[in-house]
Scaffold this active site. Sequence first.
Site, PDB file in Angstrom:
ATOM      1  N   LYS A 105       0.835  -1.199   0.000  1.00 59.56           N
ATOM      2  CA  LYS A 105       0.000   0.000   0.000  1.00 59.56           C
ATOM      3  C   LYS A 105       0.873   1.254   0.000  1.00 59.56           C
ATOM      4  O   LYS A 105       2.091   1.192   0.186  1.00 59.56           O
ATOM      5  CB  LYS A 105      -0.911  -0.004   1.234  1.00 59.56           C
ATOM      6  CG  LYS A 105      -0.143   0.075   2.553  1.00 59.56           C
ATOM      7  CD  LYS A 105      -1.078   0.054   3.758  1.00 59.56           C
ATOM      8  CE  LYS A 105      -0.267   0.164   5.051  1.00 59.56           C
ATOM      9  NZ  LYS A 105      -1.138   0.189   6.245  1.00 59.56           N
TER      10      LYS A 105
ATOM     11  N   ARG B 244     -10.343   0.537  15.446  1.00 57.37           N
ATOM     12  CA  ARG B 244     -10.285   1.252  14.174  1.00 57.37           C
ATOM     13  C   ARG B 244     -11.320   0.585  13.273  1.00 57.37           C
ATOM     14  O   ARG B 244     -12.444   0.352  13.714  1.00 57.37           O
ATOM     15  CB  ARG B 244      -8.858   1.182  13.622  1.00 57.37           C
ATOM     16  CG  ARG B 244      -8.479   2.300  12.684  1.00 57.37           C
ATOM     17  CD  ARG B 244      -6.997   2.260  12.335  1.00 57.37           C
ATOM     18  NE  ARG B 244      -6.612   1.023  11.668  1.00 57.37           N
ATOM     19  CZ  ARG B 244      -5.377   0.762  11.238  1.00 57.37           C
ATOM     20  NH1 ARG B 244      -4.407   1.649  11.439  1.00 57.37           N
ATOM     21  NH2 ARG B 244      -5.094  -0.369  10.625  1.00 57.37           N
TER      22      ARG B 244
ATOM     23  N   HIS C  95      -6.211  -6.721  13.125  1.00 61.24           N
ATOM     24  CA  HIS C  95      -4.962  -5.969  13.182  1.00 61.24           C
ATOM     25  C   HIS C  95      -4.639  -5.648  14.636  1.00 61.24           C
ATOM     26  O   HIS C  95      -5.534  -5.378  15.438  1.00 61.24           O
ATOM     27  CB  HIS C  95      -5.071  -4.687  12.357  1.00 61.24           C
ATOM     28  CG  HIS C  95      -3.756  -4.082  11.984  1.00 61.24           C
ATOM     29  ND1 HIS C  95      -2.739  -4.815  11.398  1.00 61.24           N
ATOM     30  CD2 HIS C  95      -3.280  -2.819  12.099  1.00 61.24           C
ATOM     31  CE1 HIS C  95      -1.706  -4.019  11.171  1.00 61.24           C
ATOM     32  NE2 HIS C  95      -2.004  -2.816  11.599  1.00 61.24           N
TER      33      HIS C  95
ATOM     34  N   ARG D   7       1.295 -10.658   7.396  1.00 66.30           N
ATOM     35  CA  ARG D   7       1.158  -9.456   6.574  1.00 66.30           C
ATOM     36  C   ARG D   7       2.247  -8.437   6.906  1.00 66.30           C
ATOM     37  O   ARG D   7       1.953  -7.358   7.432  1.00 66.30           O
ATOM     38  CB  ARG D   7      -0.207  -8.797   6.788  1.00 66.30           C
ATOM     39  CG  ARG D   7      -1.426  -9.652   6.510  1.00 66.30           C
ATOM     40  CD  ARG D   7      -2.691  -8.794   6.485  1.00 66.30           C
ATOM     41  NE  ARG D   7      -2.807  -7.924   7.644  1.00 66.30           N
ATOM     42  CZ  ARG D   7      -3.502  -8.201   8.737  1.00 66.30           C
ATOM     43  NH1 ARG D   7      -4.156  -9.347   8.843  1.00 66.30           N
ATOM     44  NH2 ARG D   7      -3.557  -7.349   9.734  1.00 66.30           N
TER      45      ARG D   7
ATOM     46  N   TYR E 222      16.168  29.877   8.824  1.00 68.04           N
ATOM     47  CA  TYR E 222      15.122  30.661   9.471  1.00 68.04           C
ATOM     48  C   TYR E 222      15.242  30.639  10.986  1.00 68.04           C
ATOM     49  O   TYR E 222      15.423  29.590  11.598  1.00 68.04           O
ATOM     50  CB  TYR E 222      13.744  30.126   9.085  1.00 68.04           C
ATOM     51  CG  TYR E 222      13.368  30.332   7.641  1.00 68.04           C
ATOM     52  CD1 TYR E 222      13.381  31.603   7.070  1.00 68.04           C
ATOM     53  CD2 TYR E 222      12.988  29.254   6.852  1.00 68.04           C
ATOM     54  CE1 TYR E 222      13.019  31.789   5.735  1.00 68.04           C
ATOM     55  CE2 TYR E 222      12.617  29.429   5.515  1.00 68.04           C
ATOM     56  CZ  TYR E 222      12.643  30.708   4.965  1.00 68.04           C
ATOM     57  OH  TYR E 222      12.290  30.893   3.661  1.00 68.04           O
TER      58      TYR E 222
ATOM     59  N   CYS F 265      13.919  23.849   5.667  1.00 65.81           N
ATOM     60  CA  CYS F 265      13.042  24.742   4.901  1.00 65.81           C
ATOM     61  C   CYS F 265      12.206  23.915   3.921  1.00 65.81           C
ATOM     62  O   CYS F 265      12.310  22.699   3.869  1.00 65.81           O
ATOM     63  CB  CYS F 265      13.874  25.773   4.155  1.00 65.81           C
ATOM     64  SG  CYS F 265      15.048  26.668   5.203  1.00 65.81           S
TER      65      CYS F 265
ATOM     66  N   ASP G  28      12.411  23.638   0.681  1.00 68.88           N
ATOM     67  CA  ASP G  28      13.134  23.029  -0.424  1.00 68.88           C
ATOM     68  C   ASP G  28      14.578  22.673  -0.103  1.00 68.88           C
ATOM     69  O   ASP G  28      15.264  22.116  -0.966  1.00 68.88           O
ATOM     70  CB  ASP G  28      13.157  23.984  -1.629  1.00 68.88           C
ATOM     71  CG  ASP G  28      11.789  24.544  -1.949  1.00 68.88           C
ATOM     72  OD1 ASP G  28      10.901  23.743  -2.258  1.00 68.88           O
ATOM     73  OD2 ASP G  28      11.622  25.777  -1.871  1.00 68.88           O
TER      74      ASP G  28
END
Length: 413
Positions: free
Chosen positions: A46, A147, A179, A235, A281, A334, A336
């Site tokens: 997944k 869940r 699970h 799994r 920063y 940052c 990028d």
Amino acid sequence: MSTEVPDLPFDDGQLARAVVDLSAVRDNVRALAGHAPGAAVMAVVKADGYGHGMLPVARAALAGGATWLGTAVPAEALALRAGGIAPEDARVLTWLAAPGAPFDRLVATGVDVGVAAPWALDEVAAGARAAGVPARVHLKVDTGLGRSGIMPADLPDVVRRAAALEAEGVLRVVGVMSHLACADEPGHPSIGLQATAFDGAVRTVEDAGLGLEVRHLANSAAVLTDPRLHHDLVRPGVAVYGHSPVPQLGAPGDFGLRGAMTLQARLTTVKDVPAGHGVSYGHHYTTSQDTRLGVVPLGYADGIQRHASGGAVGVGGPVGVGGARVLRVAGRVCMDQFVVDLGPGATERAGDVVTLFGASDGVDRGAVVPNAEDWARAAGTISYEIVTGIGARAPRVYTGLEAVTPTREEGQR
């Protein structure tokens, strides 16, 4: 374990890349099968194969002996079939769907469907009638995770309805699944409680005369730590990609695993700065001496978490430099880019390659190549989030297992 860094040239103009070793995926699946010798293996692919590329890693997992592939959402399962993985190649299971899901297409393409709520049973049956073939159903039971999953109190009614639909010939209940909530904490009392609840759910289904092919509960952590939970099918997810689901108990190599992804980038700027120079920063890192800084062109837009910033705000994510030393992120990550303090007299130049993480047992064990768990610790998260978060600006480059290496179109994301 080996900590070799891929020796591949960067494409012209490429700033960063994620090199995926498909032979590592194959070998990890073999190792996991060895930990659960009495069970079949479902490789969970997944989330685009945990960020590694779903189709390539699916093929590599099958080469390693997996006979099942696990997906979360229906689109992933359908993409595996559309990508050429036929029912005779592998069983495919999907388990997370909302009302209106394309159950007819799933059934028609031979995808097993996890039924996690009473409503889903009739929708799957309708899809099977439209497809003209019986659906293969796994009843997913909530044994304590809280869940998705059928509550045990609702299971007898669901089983009675499933038995009626099976008698009608529109579906077959082939599996029961659940699970675990705390498998990564071996000895946690919830594990035994869930195991008992799971056994009870299986008895409920079998007492109704439904012939099961598989019972499956174990995720990566349970595969490695608790054989009583293996049942007919395991799994594994993150362990397929070479990461320890129980880092407090052992590094990847301790379990016969090695990381499949190596994340690399080329320094875009290298420059000398004086002592007392603020970096990034907020100036949470200030140089303590005249030194040389290097700019790495990856940031939080690429999945490099801001929580892995360094200096006054944290320890900083680790970066392997020159194949011989590990440095930490200097200051804020940052969008990028981020900065590393290369040190006075450093010989690195713009264009040199640095490695954020790769196949190793971690810097705590003396590795000069960090692993994903090292970044997880720096960011206060788990290795799963590190590898699944790496974005498309770091294209996947595949090595190993030429027989299952994807075409260029499949490898692009």
